[in-house]
Design a protein around this motif. Sequence first.
Motif: not given
Length: 134
Positions: A1-29
């Motif tokens: 069974m694959i844990t959610s932590e392993e899913n996150v790592m697999e997604n990162l290896l494919r260049g996909e960012l998890p939702e919580f990372v996409k929601e991090l504040p950014s100044s745009g610079k």
Amino acid sequence: MITSEENVMENLLRGELPEFVKELPSSGKMSKFETGAVRDAMEGKGLPSMIPTCALKSLAKRFEDGCTKYGRDNWLKGIPLSRYCDSAYRHLWALRDGQTDEDHFGAVLWNIACWQKTKNMIDSDLLPQELNDL
């Protein structure tokens, strides 16, 4: 069974960012370092690393002394802004006169810090408008 932590790592290896990372504040610079690392730019965020530690120590000690004398967070109950203003000036004048009977630097910093926080709390309707007596 694959844990959610392993899913996150697999997604990162494919260049996909998890939702919580996409929601991090950014100044745009972004700042890019010689190492290749990148980080959100610092512009407009202040430079806490430049604040003299002696000032921070004086301010922290003044808060400690206030806790001992009046109780923790007593000042957060609401004190008129004029009291902070008057006290800050009195301690500033004591510094100019060379008085060394107490830490007047710490007292000036404490009064200014509490004045600003109290004003912010008044403006946010967390404290009554009547406290803004300046």
